[in-house]
Design a protein around this motif. Structure first.
Motif, PDB file in Angstrom:
ATOM      1  N   VAL A  12       0.894  -1.203   0.026  1.00 49.51           N
ATOM      2  CA  VAL A  12      -0.077   0.050  -0.059  1.00 49.51           C
ATOM      3  C   VAL A  12       0.892   1.054  -0.012  1.00 49.51           C
ATOM      4  CG1 VAL A  12      -1.634   1.363   1.173  1.00 49.51           C
ATOM      5  CG2 VAL A  12      -1.794  -1.143   1.268  1.00 49.51           C
ATOM      6  N   ILE A  13       0.711   2.214  -1.126  1.00 48.16           N
ATOM      7  CA  ILE A  13       1.412   3.312  -1.115  1.00 48.16           C
ATOM      8  C   ILE A  13       0.400   4.471  -0.602  1.00 48.16           C
ATOM      9  CG2 ILE A  13       0.890   3.496  -3.566  1.00 48.16           C
ATOM     10  CD1 ILE A  13       3.534   5.179  -3.730  1.00 48.16           C
ATOM     11  N   VAL A  14       0.793   5.295   0.333  1.00 49.04           N
ATOM     12  CA  VAL A  14      -0.307   6.148   0.821  1.00 49.04           C
ATOM     13  C   VAL A  14       0.567   7.524   1.148  1.00 49.04           C
ATOM     14  CG1 VAL A  14       0.183   5.374   3.168  1.00 49.04           C
ATOM     15  CG2 VAL A  14      -2.144   6.562   2.703  1.00 49.04           C
ATOM     16  N   ASP A  15      -0.171   8.465   0.970  1.00 50.50           N
ATOM     17  CA  ASP A  15      -0.043   9.955   0.890  1.00 50.50           C
ATOM     18  C   ASP A  15      -1.132  10.887   1.622  1.00 50.50           C
ATOM     19  OD1 ASP A  15       0.601  12.596   0.785  1.00 50.50           O
ATOM     20  OD2 ASP A  15       1.675  12.419  -1.057  1.00 50.50           O
ATOM     21  N   PRO A  16      -1.310  10.595   3.028  1.00 48.52           N
ATOM     22  CA  PRO A  16      -2.403  11.187   3.372  1.00 48.52           C
ATOM     23  C   PRO A  16      -2.549  12.791   3.144  1.00 48.52           C
ATOM     24  CG  PRO A  16      -0.989  10.160   5.255  1.00 48.52           C
ATOM     25  CD  PRO A  16      -0.376  10.065   4.071  1.00 48.52           C
ATOM     26  N   PRO A  17      -3.793  13.402   3.034  1.00 49.29           N
ATOM     27  CA  PRO A  17      -3.906  14.562   2.472  1.00 49.29           C
ATOM     28  C   PRO A  17      -3.517  15.560   3.482  1.00 49.29           C
ATOM     29  CG  PRO A  17      -5.969  13.696   2.942  1.00 49.29           C
ATOM     30  CD  PRO A  17      -5.076  12.375   2.978  1.00 49.29           C
ATOM     31  N   TYR A  18      -3.655  15.712   4.811  1.00 44.67           N
ATOM     32  CA  TYR A  18      -3.238  16.364   5.705  1.00 44.67           C
ATOM     33  C   TYR A  18      -2.079  15.763   6.659  1.00 44.67           C
ATOM     34  CZ  TYR A  18      -7.837  18.240   3.967  1.00 44.67           C
ATOM     35  OH  TYR A  18      -8.604  18.539   3.073  1.00 44.67           O
ATOM     36  N   LYS A  68      -0.718  -6.709   2.881  1.00 44.92           N
ATOM     37  CA  LYS A  68      -0.284  -8.177   3.507  1.00 44.92           C
ATOM     38  C   LYS A  68       0.889  -7.973   4.385  1.00 44.92           C
ATOM     39  CE  LYS A  68      -1.660 -10.673  -0.663  1.00 44.92           C
ATOM     40  NZ  LYS A  68      -1.247 -11.328  -1.730  1.00 44.92           N
ATOM     41  N   GLY A  69       1.475  -6.467   4.272  1.00 40.97           N
ATOM     42  CA  GLY A  69       2.630  -6.244   5.193  1.00 40.97           C
ATOM     43  C   GLY A  69       3.336  -5.049   4.691  1.00 40.97           C
ATOM     44  N   LYS A  70       3.742  -5.031   3.479  1.00 39.69           N
ATOM     45  CA  LYS A  70       4.596  -3.929   2.952  1.00 39.69           C
ATOM     46  C   LYS A  70       3.659  -2.576   2.963  1.00 39.69           C
ATOM     47  CE  LYS A  70       7.747  -6.628   0.661  1.00 39.69           C
ATOM     48  NZ  LYS A  70       8.437  -6.784  -0.657  1.00 39.69           N
ATOM     49  N   ILE A  71       4.267  -1.304   3.349  1.00 38.38           N
ATOM     50  CA  ILE A  71       3.633  -0.150   3.389  1.00 38.38           C
ATOM     51  C   ILE A  71       4.933   1.129   2.816  1.00 38.38           C
ATOM     52  CG2 ILE A  71       2.808   1.942   5.031  1.00 38.38           C
ATOM     53  CD1 ILE A  71       1.882  -0.573   6.835  1.00 38.38           C
ATOM     54  N   LEU A  72       4.401   1.896   2.148  1.00 35.21           N
ATOM     55  CA  LEU A  72       5.282   2.933   1.671  1.00 35.21           C
ATOM     56  C   LEU A  72       4.393   4.172   1.951  1.00 35.21           C
ATOM     57  CD1 LEU A  72       7.455   4.385   0.081  1.00 35.21           C
ATOM     58  CD2 LEU A  72       6.518   3.293  -2.077  1.00 35.21           C
ATOM     59  N   LEU A  73       4.765   4.943   2.642  1.00 31.94           N
ATOM     60  CA  LEU A  73       4.004   6.237   2.942  1.00 31.94           C
ATOM     61  C   LEU A  73       5.080   7.504   2.634  1.00 31.94           C
ATOM     62  CD1 LEU A  73       2.247   7.700   5.048  1.00 31.94           C
ATOM     63  CD2 LEU A  73       4.011   7.389   6.868  1.00 31.94           C
ATOM     64  N   CYS A  74       4.416   8.396   2.014  1.00 32.17           N
ATOM     65  CA  CYS A  74       4.855   9.548   1.701  1.00 32.17           C
ATOM     66  C   CYS A  74       4.027  10.682   2.592  1.00 32.17           C
ATOM     67  CB  CYS A  74       4.605   9.966   0.355  1.00 32.17           C
ATOM     68  SG  CYS A  74       5.508   8.749  -0.743  1.00 32.17           S
ATOM     69  N   THR A  75       4.915  11.470   3.463  1.00 32.18           N
ATOM     70  CA  THR A  75       4.221  12.516   4.222  1.00 32.18           C
ATOM     71  C   THR A  75       5.280  13.584   4.531  1.00 32.18           C
ATOM     72  OG1 THR A  75       2.549  13.042   6.077  1.00 32.18           O
ATOM     73  CG2 THR A  75       4.232  11.223   6.379  1.00 32.18           C
ATOM     74  N   VAL A  78       6.939   2.473  10.337  1.00 32.11           N
ATOM     75  CA  VAL A  78       8.001   2.638   9.082  1.00 32.11           C
ATOM     76  C   VAL A  78       8.939   3.705   9.782  1.00 32.11           C
ATOM     77  CG1 VAL A  78       5.974   2.615   7.881  1.00 32.11           C
ATOM     78  CG2 VAL A  78       6.497   4.766   8.715  1.00 32.11           C
ATOM     79  N   LYS A  79      10.174   3.539   8.799  1.00 34.95           N
ATOM     80  CA  LYS A  79      11.417   4.491   9.095  1.00 34.95           C
ATOM     81  C   LYS A  79      11.621   5.368   7.763  1.00 34.95           C
ATOM     82  CE  LYS A  79      14.825   1.183   7.563  1.00 34.95           C
ATOM     83  NZ  LYS A  79      15.959   0.433   7.975  1.00 34.95           N
ATOM     84  N   MET A  80      12.102   6.522   8.024  1.00 37.99           N
ATOM     85  CA  MET A  80      12.378   7.392   7.011  1.00 37.99           C
ATOM     86  C   MET A  80      13.380   6.828   6.032  1.00 37.99           C
ATOM     87  SD  MET A  80      13.511  11.252   7.378  1.00 37.99           S
ATOM     88  CE  MET A  80      12.126  11.896   8.380  1.00 37.99           C
ATOM     89  N   CYS A 131       9.607   9.961   2.297  1.00 35.49           N
ATOM     90  CA  CYS A 131       9.137   8.653   2.301  1.00 35.49           C
ATOM     91  C   CYS A 131       9.591   7.920   3.417  1.00 35.49           C
ATOM     92  CB  CYS A 131       9.819   7.960   0.863  1.00 35.49           C
ATOM     93  SG  CYS A 131       9.201   8.740  -0.770  1.00 35.49           S
ATOM     94  N   TYR A 132       8.516   6.954   3.688  1.00 33.12           N
ATOM     95  CA  TYR A 132       8.751   6.011   4.656  1.00 33.12           C
ATOM     96  C   TYR A 132       8.441   4.841   4.465  1.00 33.12           C
ATOM     97  CZ  TYR A 132       8.396  10.505   7.494  1.00 33.12           C
ATOM     98  OH  TYR A 132       8.535  11.689   7.779  1.00 33.12           O
ATOM     99  N   THR A 133       9.281   3.568   4.941  1.00 30.25           N
ATOM    100  CA  THR A 133       8.793   2.158   4.505  1.00 30.25           C
ATOM    101  C   THR A 133       8.911   1.397   5.836  1.00 30.25           C
ATOM    102  OG1 THR A 133      10.777   1.532   3.813  1.00 30.25           O
ATOM    103  CG2 THR A 133       9.662   2.612   2.184  1.00 30.25           C
ATOM    104  N   ASN A 134       8.341   0.292   5.658  1.00 33.79           N
ATOM    105  CA  ASN A 134       8.446  -0.934   6.903  1.00 33.79           C
ATOM    106  C   ASN A 134       9.165  -1.832   6.470  1.00 33.79           C
ATOM    107  OD1 ASN A 134       6.410  -1.914   5.202  1.00 33.79           O
ATOM    108  ND2 ASN A 134       4.994  -2.507   7.080  1.00 33.79           N
TER     109      ASN A 134
END
Length: 215
Positions: free
Chosen positions: A137-143, A161-168, A182-184, A201-204
């Motif tokens: 799941v790649i996610v960029d929260p709007p706020y 299922k496990g993997k996360i890619l966060l942009c914030t 997640v870590k930067m 970007c952050y991933t787990n």
């Protein structure tokens, strides 16, 4: 006026209506020509919805990362990241699938792969989105707020299922680590518009995004 004249009027009206419909269809085709090609940025940002599109280089890099991380025949969920979704469709080779969860209904032009999503109702999801059905799941929260990230976290954990890619924003680092483990990364995403807040970007999971030097 006789019956024959009435028929001619009806036929002319039908012909005019058909011409109008054809004209409208052509206008729609022109309007969405970029969308049909999944061109990044083909829909303008709406700042009232807190929309800031990635530049083409960032969208490409994040899409490539998502494809690699999802694996062969992987499924990728893009939450509030339409520019990454568009780039994924440009790169599509039949070996992965992608779905876009997005509040902006303009993206419904992408058909069944568009799912209306409101982070205020994080578990109000389409029935086709089964738990733990997405490889990444790649996610960029709007706020940049604790409330927004906390609610979206429920969706992310439900889908992945496990993997996360966060942009914030960088200011969300501690909360992101607490909620999503997640870590930067070293890679810094860029936007078409300059943002006041530093973005990261952050991933787990172990990611190639952590191999880039900070610039």
């Amino acid at each position: 006026m006789n019956d024959s004249d009435d028929d001619n009027d009806i036929q002319l009206s039908a012909h005019a209506l058909a011409a109008l419909r054809e004209f409208q269809l052509e206008q729609q085709k022109k309007q969405y020509a970029g969308l049909n090609n999944y061109a990044t940025g083909s829909i303008d940002e709406d700042w009232q919805l807190s929309q800031f599109w990635y530049n083409d280089e960032t969208a490409l890099r994040l899409a490539q990362e998502a494809i690699e991380a999802s694996g062969h025949n992987g499924k990728i969920a893009c939450i509030s990241t339409p520019s990454v979704y568009q780039k994924l469709k440009q790169l599509w080779n039949g070996e992965f699938s992608a779905v876009l969860l997005e509040y902006d209904r303009r993206f419904s032009v992408y058909g069944n792969e568009f799912v209306f999503y409101d982070y205020n109702n994080p578990m109000n999801l389409h029935e086709d989105l089964q738990p733990h059905s997405c490889d990444i799941v790649i996610v960029d929260p709007p706020y940049l707020s604790e409330e927004c990230l906390s609610k979206i976290t429920l969706t992310v954990k439900y889908l992945t299922k496990g993997k996360i890619l966060l942009c914030t924003g960088a200011i969300m680092e501690d909360l992101a680590a607490k909620l999503l483990s997640v870590k930067m990364c070293k890679f810094l995403p860029k936007h078409n518009q300059n943002l006041a807040n530093e973005f990261c970007c952050y991933t787990n999971y172990e990611s190639r995004l952590d191999l880039d030097s900070i610039c």
